[in-house]
Scaffold this active site. Structure first.
Site, mmCIF file in Angstrom:
data_model
loop_
_atom_site.group_PDB
_atom_site.id
_atom_site.type_symbol
_atom_site.label_atom_id
_atom_site.label_comp_id
_atom_site.label_asym_id
_atom_site.label_seq_id
_atom_site.Cartn_x
_atom_site.Cartn_y
_atom_site.Cartn_z
ATOM 1 N N ASP A 109 7.264 47.166 28.435
ATOM 2 C CA ASP A 109 8.419 47.492 27.617
ATOM 3 C C ASP A 109 9.452 47.888 28.647
ATOM 4 O O ASP A 109 9.334 48.160 29.933
ATOM 5 C CB ASP A 109 8.240 48.216 26.417
ATOM 6 C CG ASP A 109 9.261 47.779 25.433
ATOM 7 O OD1 ASP A 109 10.471 47.830 25.733
ATOM 8 O OD2 ASP A 109 8.822 47.755 24.180
ATOM 9 N N SER A 172 27.188 53.161 25.284
ATOM 10 C CA SER A 172 26.090 52.169 25.307
ATOM 11 C C SER A 172 25.741 51.450 26.679
ATOM 12 O O SER A 172 24.719 51.442 27.058
ATOM 13 C CB SER A 172 26.566 51.090 24.422
ATOM 14 O OG SER A 172 25.702 49.670 24.534
ATOM 15 N N HIS A 256 37.869 46.728 39.150
ATOM 16 C CA HIS A 256 37.266 45.832 39.906
ATOM 17 C C HIS A 256 35.741 45.678 40.098
ATOM 18 O O HIS A 256 34.985 44.593 39.937
ATOM 19 C CB HIS A 256 37.823 45.854 41.410
ATOM 20 C CG HIS A 256 37.339 44.728 42.218
ATOM 21 N ND1 HIS A 256 38.137 43.367 41.992
ATOM 22 C CD2 HIS A 256 36.306 44.657 42.910
ATOM 23 C CE1 HIS A 256 37.203 42.560 42.837
ATOM 24 N NE2 HIS A 256 36.076 43.257 43.264
ATOM 25 N N TYR A 260 32.539 42.746 38.874
ATOM 26 C CA TYR A 260 31.289 42.275 39.644
ATOM 27 C C TYR A 260 30.332 42.490 38.734
ATOM 28 O O TYR A 260 29.180 41.801 38.623
ATOM 29 C CB TYR A 260 31.286 42.943 41.000
ATOM 30 C CG TYR A 260 31.912 42.162 41.851
ATOM 31 C CD1 TYR A 260 31.591 41.181 42.415
ATOM 32 C CD2 TYR A 260 33.291 42.442 42.271
ATOM 33 C CE1 TYR A 260 32.238 40.271 43.241
ATOM 34 C CE2 TYR A 260 34.184 41.803 42.964
ATOM 35 C CZ TYR A 260 33.546 40.732 43.521
ATOM 36 O OH TYR A 260 34.314 40.009 44.390
ATOM 37 N N SER A 271 20.049 32.149 40.942
ATOM 38 C CA SER A 271 19.109 32.321 42.123
ATOM 39 C C SER A 271 17.586 32.201 41.556
ATOM 40 O O SER A 271 16.756 31.833 42.354
ATOM 41 C CB SER A 271 19.285 33.836 42.799
ATOM 42 O OG SER A 271 20.589 34.021 43.288
ATOM 43 N N HIS A 305 44.077 45.449 44.959
ATOM 44 C CA HIS A 305 44.520 44.241 45.170
ATOM 45 C C HIS A 305 44.844 43.644 43.490
ATOM 46 O O HIS A 305 45.615 42.732 43.460
ATOM 47 C CB HIS A 305 43.288 43.233 45.698
ATOM 48 C CG HIS A 305 42.247 43.122 44.808
ATOM 49 N ND1 HIS A 305 41.063 42.802 45.426
ATOM 50 C CD2 HIS A 305 41.867 42.930 43.563
ATOM 51 C CE1 HIS A 305 40.076 42.574 44.446
ATOM 52 N NE2 HIS A 305 40.631 42.642 43.165
ATOM 53 N N ARG A 453 51.977 35.361 32.801
ATOM 54 C CA ARG A 453 50.912 35.217 31.563
ATOM 55 C C ARG A 453 51.324 36.110 30.387
ATOM 56 O O ARG A 453 52.358 36.629 30.501
ATOM 57 C CB ARG A 453 49.582 35.790 32.172
ATOM 58 C CG ARG A 453 49.792 37.306 32.689
ATOM 59 C CD ARG A 453 48.692 37.856 33.672
ATOM 60 N NE ARG A 453 47.434 38.007 32.946
ATOM 61 C CZ ARG A 453 46.368 39.007 33.364
ATOM 62 N NH1 ARG A 453 46.790 39.587 34.575
ATOM 63 N NH2 ARG A 453 45.521 39.117 32.756
HETATM 64 C C1 HEM Z 1 35.854 36.065 46.290
HETATM 65 C C2 HEM Z 1 35.961 36.971 45.536
HETATM 66 C C3 HEM Z 1 37.095 37.478 44.898
HETATM 67 C C4 HEM Z 1 38.530 37.820 45.173
HETATM 68 C C5 HEM Z 1 38.899 37.930 46.692
HETATM 69 C C6 HEM Z 1 39.210 38.229 44.198
HETATM 70 C C7 HEM Z 1 40.545 38.557 44.386
HETATM 71 C C8 HEM Z 1 41.121 38.852 43.103
HETATM 72 C C9 HEM Z 1 42.605 39.435 43.137
HETATM 73 C C10 HEM Z 1 43.230 39.761 44.470
HETATM 74 C C11 HEM Z 1 43.212 39.544 41.799
HETATM 75 C C12 HEM Z 1 44.464 40.079 41.596
HETATM 76 C C13 HEM Z 1 45.361 39.124 41.109
HETATM 77 C C14 HEM Z 1 46.510 39.632 40.720
HETATM 78 O O1 HEM Z 1 46.492 40.350 39.817
HETATM 79 O O2 HEM Z 1 47.793 39.456 41.151
HETATM 80 C C15 HEM Z 1 41.961 39.075 41.008
HETATM 81 C C16 HEM Z 1 42.089 39.222 39.633
HETATM 82 C C17 HEM Z 1 40.979 39.276 38.926
HETATM 83 N N1 HEM Z 1 39.808 38.930 39.407
HETATM 84 FE FE1 HEM Z 1 39.107 38.318 41.029
HETATM 85 N N2 HEM Z 1 38.279 37.908 42.871
HETATM 86 C C18 HEM Z 1 37.117 37.449 43.365
HETATM 87 C C19 HEM Z 1 36.132 37.352 42.597
HETATM 88 C C20 HEM Z 1 36.026 37.582 41.215
HETATM 89 C C21 HEM Z 1 35.027 37.611 40.227
HETATM 90 C C22 HEM Z 1 33.541 37.289 40.586
HETATM 91 C C23 HEM Z 1 35.376 37.941 39.443
HETATM 92 C C24 HEM Z 1 34.787 38.031 37.826
HETATM 93 C C25 HEM Z 1 33.443 37.441 37.533
HETATM 94 C C26 HEM Z 1 36.900 38.281 39.202
HETATM 95 C C27 HEM Z 1 37.689 38.525 37.929
HETATM 96 C C28 HEM Z 1 38.994 38.736 38.060
HETATM 97 C C29 HEM Z 1 39.525 39.120 37.139
HETATM 98 C C30 HEM Z 1 39.085 39.390 35.547
HETATM 99 C C31 HEM Z 1 40.991 39.365 37.516
HETATM 100 C C32 HEM Z 1 42.228 39.592 36.528
HETATM 101 C C33 HEM Z 1 42.409 40.932 35.990
HETATM 102 C C34 HEM Z 1 43.823 41.141 35.360
HETATM 103 O O3 HEM Z 1 44.535 41.279 35.708
HETATM 104 O O4 HEM Z 1 43.489 40.965 34.114
HETATM 105 N N3 HEM Z 1 37.483 38.052 40.280
HETATM 106 N N4 HEM Z 1 40.902 38.971 41.804
HETATM 107 CU CU LIG Z 2 39.458 43.093 41.615
#
Ligand code: HEM
Ligand SMILES: [Cu+2]
Ligand SMILES: [Cu+2]
Lengths: 540, 315
Positions: A109, A172, A256, A260, A271, A305, A453
């Site tokens: 468990d 939680s 951030h 992840y 995987s 970022h 947005r």
């Molecule tokens: C290659 C990998 C990634 C890079 C280089 C990246 C880069 C970025 C950057 C620079 C922003 C900011 C954009 C802005 O507001 O001007 C952003 C926003 C965001 N990213 Fe990514 N990202 C990556 C992968 C991911 C992954 C794997 C997720 C989630 C599963 C994710 C979720 C988000 C979310 C939720 C936001 C917006 C947050 C908000 O302003 O409400 N990103 N990403």
């Molecule tokens: Cu981020």
């Protein structure tokens, strides 16, 4: 645990399943029951958050204000974000962890079953609380899921309730994470070294550490909001000597790594699934583990970022740009490894594999836009536009949510003992994969054309792509009813029984147990025989 | 401007690929031709090049990283699609047993790093350029207020500007049409020149000279706002208690439209930014007229105060 149960550990009929709703569910300590509850809660919340998205897309169907007032629109976008993140994606992954981790590491468990009960049962109350704020005077929080002050401090009394609900979700999550770490580190079957664990277990182990590190940070930010609002502190109040940006830094230090948290377990699921349907071991098991670990580490040094446009010193912007770009290297390695796993395999495309392949393709599109967003001068144009909305929905819907669907289709036959309807699975897949692109791809165009947005109404130049996107949204939303239908069919109506090894290419301990597995599995640790583990056999 | 030379890689022997890419690029370019830097256009697909040295740099960087993504995409998706067509059980494919290949793993770690360095280089250069606000000729203070923008002209060509300040908010025709059940179609809202300016028009635009380095001092009075005019090539958050220093230049006369980018409460969608760029001579005249007007207002206000002490009119 009685000795009787121990001797009959593999016989479902002798299981002491608690009788009655209260005993079985309210007092649940069994990892399978708790996993089920987490998954059901996540599905319900997926539809609650999804209905909000439907209203949003309906309002955005054409220019002009037709359905909801702007303030209510903002309440919807805010709650949509909070509910999808904390109510749908995260609990779904915890549910999958609850079901699968003990089965995959050969544990009886979760290590801390009573805490497991508490960490689940906090959640329904947290979500009732946060949803109830919609009906409070002044309405729910409407400052976006990031809840930036000073705007969020303009909320009415619902702010305190929302913060309390978020604290509950945080507690939680922390308890869930502690439980997962304790289970993985202490309850593995003999012979299951860390570097022989299935990748799903690995990604969750790393995710759990992320959660423990970041949820207290979010709690801190929320508490500071609370004291700023009600107790006269000035953490974020410039007029009182505080600093608005302090909030953004704290929030994104949580935020951030949080994104992840929502993708690493999905990496783990993919995987598991790709090797099964390629009938070939995962390519580069150790690089996969190291890539996951380095993504997790890097995720702590890229937070700004999200703040490129606040006016940080150039040096800081450069640092965060380079770190962000660096994170796409291990992310790329993962994608390359999945493709290499498919290479020279012997592939079949049942529903889980279809979703897994779509995950790899569409998540990568999100990775591309992530790379673009990481370049600061370009981000000055993309930031806060629909381009960002497109980016994170590619990684979260066709990434995280597709990952969860992959996992559900893959393991549901194991959990229920019945096969889902392959036909309806495929229909669900094709409708989803097409509509998700119709829904989110045009958002790239809208953002680049200059649409911000979080707006309920827009210039007529944005009308066409918004209409396309809304149509995609409605189809996507409706398609998810098929998913629910298929799950209900499988659990309650399907007649055919599935064997222990549901998929002929599947390796791993969970497939050695009967389907469904007994209520208490592995009362004695399993003996791991050659060929049982997908990655790294005990006999080298 | 360093043009990044990365172009989509083409898989050998696949003739449809280059053609598809060509078509795609053609589509993008044609929308660029149609796209107008002053305001968004229907079915617009891409950024516009803007009309500022900065926006041109940003455009080049944007297109470079876009092509890099296309290139990587062609390789990765190409390999995936090939694998999915070729290595199917139904086609009698037998699964191989390999689980690693050090050489290829090193290659696919190193190559992305090199590509990233190739992108980081121009990005760094542009960023440094973009953040250097020295030697600006006009300085304007921009204040975001729920839900309008306040503009204060500070100095021009080294001379302080006296009392040219005003508030810019959503034009009344848009404001009437935006109400729920207004019965007014957003499509009927047009500027004098026939531009669809629903929600993108203000009562009083920010007027600036062309070919002039303008320094913007951006801040906010209540909550965070976002100053975003795409033609300038950037956006900047307007944050209470902080001054955000940025610069821009518009090299073509025109009316450039943008919006508040940062969610700032219920009317966030209704605080557009409109910049009118005038040739320098015309701008001089405009500025002189504004200074004059405010001087007259001051005089009449003083007169009123003197006439009715203790009963000064508000604002
Ligand atoms: C290659 C990998 C990634 C890079 C280089 C990246 C880069 C970025 C950057 C620079 C922003 C900011 C954009 C802005 O507001 O001007 C952003 C926003 C965001 N990213 Fe990514 N990202 C990556 C992968 C991911 C992954 C794997 C997720 C989630 C599963 C994710 C979720 C988000 C979310 C939720 C936001 C917006 C947050 C908000 O302003 O409400 N990103 N990403
Ligand atoms: Cu981020
Ligand atoms: Cu605003």
């Amino acid at each position: 645990m009685s000795t009787d149960a121990a001797t009959h550990h593999d016989d479902a009929h002798h299981d002491d399943v608690p009788k009655g709703f209260v005993h079985r569910w309210l007092f649940a300590t069994n990892h399978k029951d708790i996993g089920t509850m987490y998954l059901v809660l996540a599905l319900v919340m997926f539809f609650v958050g999804g209905s909000m998205a439907m209203v949003i897309r309906a309002e955005l169907f054409e220019p002009g204000l037709q359905l909801v007032q702007p303030y209510f629109f903002n309440e919807l976008t805010t709650l949509h974000g909070l509910i999808m993140i904390f109510g749908a994606i995260m609990p779904a992954f915890v549910g999958l962890a609850n079901w699968q981790i003990p089965l995959m590491v050969g544990a009886p468990d979760m290590a801390l079953p009573r805490m497991n009960n508490l960490s689940f049962w906090l959640l329904p109350f947290a979500f009732l609380l946060i949803l109830s704020t919609l009906f409070m005077p002044g309405g729910a929080v409407a400052g976006g899921w990031v809840m930036y002050p000073p705007l969020i401090l303009q909320t009415g009394e619902s702010l305190a309730f929302t913060i309390f609900a978020i604290h509950l979700m945080g507690i939680s999550s922390i308890m869930g994470a502690i439980n997962i770490i304790a289970t993985i580190l202490n309850l593995r079957a003999p012979g299951m070294d860390l570097l022989k664990m299935p990748l799903f277990v690995w990604t969750w182990l790393i995710t759990a550490f992320l959660l423990i590190a970041i949820m207290p940070v979010l709690a801190g930010a929320m508490t500071m909001l609370l004291t700023d609002k009600y107790f006269g502190t000035n953490f974020f109040n410039a007029a009182g000597g505080g600093d608005v940006l302090l909030y953004e830094h704290i929030f994104w230090f949580f935020g951030h790594p949080e994104v992840y948290v929502m993708i690493l377990p999905a990496f783990g699921i993919i995987s598991e699934v790709i090797p099964t349907f390629a009938r070939k071991p995962i390519f580069g098991y150790k690089p996969m583990v190291y890539a996951t670990a380095s993504i997790a580490f890097l995720s702590f040094i890229v937070w700004a970022h999200h703040m490129f446009t606040v006016g940080l010193p150039v040096g800081a912007q450069l640092f965060f740009m380079y770190a962000t770009m660096l994170i796409s290297v291990p992310t790329g390695v993962k994608v390359f490894n999945w493709v290499a796993t498919m290479w020279k395999g012997s592939m079949t495309f049942e529903t889980p594999m279809l979703f897994a392949v779509a995950f790899v393709i569409l998540f990568t599109i999100g990775g591309f836009s992530g790379l673009m967003l990481g370049l600061v001068p370009a981000d000055y144009q993309y930031h806060n536009s629909y381009f960002v909305v497109a980016h994170f929905h590619y990684v979260l819907v066709s990434g995280a949510a597709f990952g969860i669907m992959t996992g559900v289709y893959y393991w549901l036959p194991k959990w229920s003992g019945h096969m889902y309807s392959e036909r309806w699975g495929r229909i669900h897949f094709w409708l989803s994969v097409i509509s998700v692109n119709v829904l989110f791809f045009p958002m790239h165009f809208l953002g680049l054309a200059g649409m911000p947005r979080r707006i309920p109404d827009y210039n007529v130049a944005f009308a066409d792509w918004n209409m396309v996107s809304s149509i995609g949204g409605f189809v996507f939303g409706a398609s998810q009813l098929i998913f629910v239908g298929n799950i209900i069919y499988t659990v309650y109506f399907a007649k055919s029984k599935v064997p222990a090894r549901v998929w002929d290419g599947a390796r791993g301990l969970e497939w050695e147990l009967p389907s469904p597995p007994p209520h208490h599995s592995y009362s004695t640790p399993p003996e791991i025989l050659p060929g049982m583990l997908a990655h790294g056999d005990i006999t080298h | 401007m360093t043009k990044c030379a990365t172009r989509p890689a083409t898989a050998p022997g696949a003739h449809w690929l280059p053609r598809t890419l060509l078509a795609l690029t053609g589509m993008l370019l044609s929308t660029v031709a149609l796209a107008n830097p002053e305001h968004p256009t229907q079915w617009q697909l891409n950024l516009t090049r803007g009309v500022s040295p900065l926006s041109h740099d940003v455009w080049d960087l944007h297109m470079a990283v876009f092509y890099v993504c296309i290139g990587i995409g062609v390789v990765v998706y190409g390999a995936m699609i090939y694998a999915m067509l070729k290595f199917r059980k139904s086609k009698g494919a037998e699964a191989a047993k390999f689980t690693h290949n050090t050489k290829i793993e090193v290659i696919w770690t190193i190559i992305p790093v090199l590509i990233l360095i190739g992108l980081a280089w121009p990005a760094t250069r542009i960023l440094v350029y973009e953040n250097n606000t020295s030697n600006s000729v006009l300085t304007v203070k921009v204040t975001g207020v729920q839900w309008k923008w306040a503009y204060d002209y500070i100095d021009y060509e080294g001379q302080p500007i006296n009392n040219v300040s005003f508030i810019s908010m959503l034009a009344t025709d848009s404001n009437d049409a935006r109400q729920m059940d207004s019965g007014i179609s957003p499509w009927s809202i047009k500027s004098r020149h026939g531009v669809d300016d629903y929600l993108l028009n203000v009562n009083k635009p920010l007027v600036v000279p062309t070919h002039t380095k303008i320094q913007f001092l951006i801040t906010a009075a209540d909550v965070i706002h976002g100053f975003w005019v795409p033609a300038l090539g950037w956006q900047a958050d307007a944050i209470p208690g902080q001054i955000h220093d940025a610069w821009g230049e518009l090299d073509k006369p025109g009316t450039y439209r943008g919006q508040c980018a940062q969610l700032c409460g219920q009317d966030h969608a209704y605080m557009p930014i409109v910049i009118r760029a005038l040739p320098r001579a015309e701008f001089r005249q405009w500025l002189a007229a504004q200074e004059n007007k405010s001087r007259m207002q001051d005089v009449s206000r003083t007169a009123q105060i003197v006439a009715a002490p203790g009963d000064a009119p508000q604002g």
